[in-house]
Write an enzyme that holds these catalytic residues in place. Sequence first.
Site, PDB file in Angstrom:
ATOM      1  CG  ASN A  48       8.337   0.147   2.651  1.00 31.48           C
ATOM      2  OD1 ASN A  48       8.324   0.775   3.696  1.00 31.48           O
ATOM      3  ND2 ASN A  48       8.101   0.769   1.395  1.00 31.48           N
ATOM      4  CD  GLU A  50      11.142  -0.001  -2.299  1.00 35.62           C
ATOM      5  OE1 GLU A  50      10.100   0.464  -2.239  1.00 35.62           O
ATOM      6  OE2 GLU A  50      12.135   0.718  -2.764  1.00 35.62           O
ATOM      7  CB  CYS A  59       4.956  -5.665   2.868  1.00 33.32           C
ATOM      8  SG  CYS A  59       4.625  -5.923   1.138  1.00 33.32           S
ATOM      9  CD  GLU A  61       1.330  -3.978   5.285  1.00 34.79           C
ATOM     10  OE1 GLU A  61       2.486  -3.834   4.875  1.00 34.79           O
ATOM     11  OE2 GLU A  61       0.316  -3.478   4.561  1.00 34.79           O
ATOM     12  CB  CYS A  89       0.039  -6.414  -0.884  1.00 31.66           C
ATOM     13  SG  CYS A  89       1.340  -7.406  -0.284  1.00 31.66           S
ATOM     14  CB  CYS A  92       0.574  -7.967   3.872  1.00 29.10           C
ATOM     15  SG  CYS A  92       2.390  -7.448   3.626  1.00 29.10           S
TER      16      CYS A  92
HETATM   17 ZN    ZN Z   1       2.448  -6.490   1.507  1.00 33.41          ZN
END
Ligand code: ZN
Length: 159
Positions: A48, A50, A59, A61, A89, A92
């Site tokens: 991830n 940010e 993310c 993934e 999530c 993803c």
């Molecule tokens: Zn995600």
Amino acid sequence: MAKNPKRSIDRLIEAAVQAQKRAYCPYSRYSVGAAVLTDGGRVFAGCNVENASYGLSMCAERAAIYHAVASGHDAIRAVAVVGAAAKPCGACRQVMHEFSDKDTDLYLVDLNPATGRRSVYKTTVYKLLPLAFDPLASGLLPANPRNLLRRKAAKTKRK
Ligand code: ZN
């Protein structure tokens, strides 16, 4: 998949563990690593990342999948996600679905940062997103979009 499926999965999970260490998450301090195993046995990882503008964060993934696609590999045999109770999530899950089939395995690796203990839960991408928006069923893509894309690439090369 490679000759030794267990070794491939170990390699996949290890790549996700290593990617988690490189997560850029100064805001949430919630690090996630992910890796995908392609049809050809290659492994691509992501973490991830940010941003101060929170909505721009990405993310692990999707970072891993985009890494694979950018490297020319778009058929995914297995995915591993590593984090503290990490689960993909919704966004993803949909992106994983795009490059998976019903047999694509998903390994959710819960890594306890305090003890270093791992527990692995195995499922499939399709099980995690029932009634997914399907590009084939919706008619947005022909039956085998990968062949279509490859043909397109080959045509471009010939020009
Ligand atoms: Zn995600």
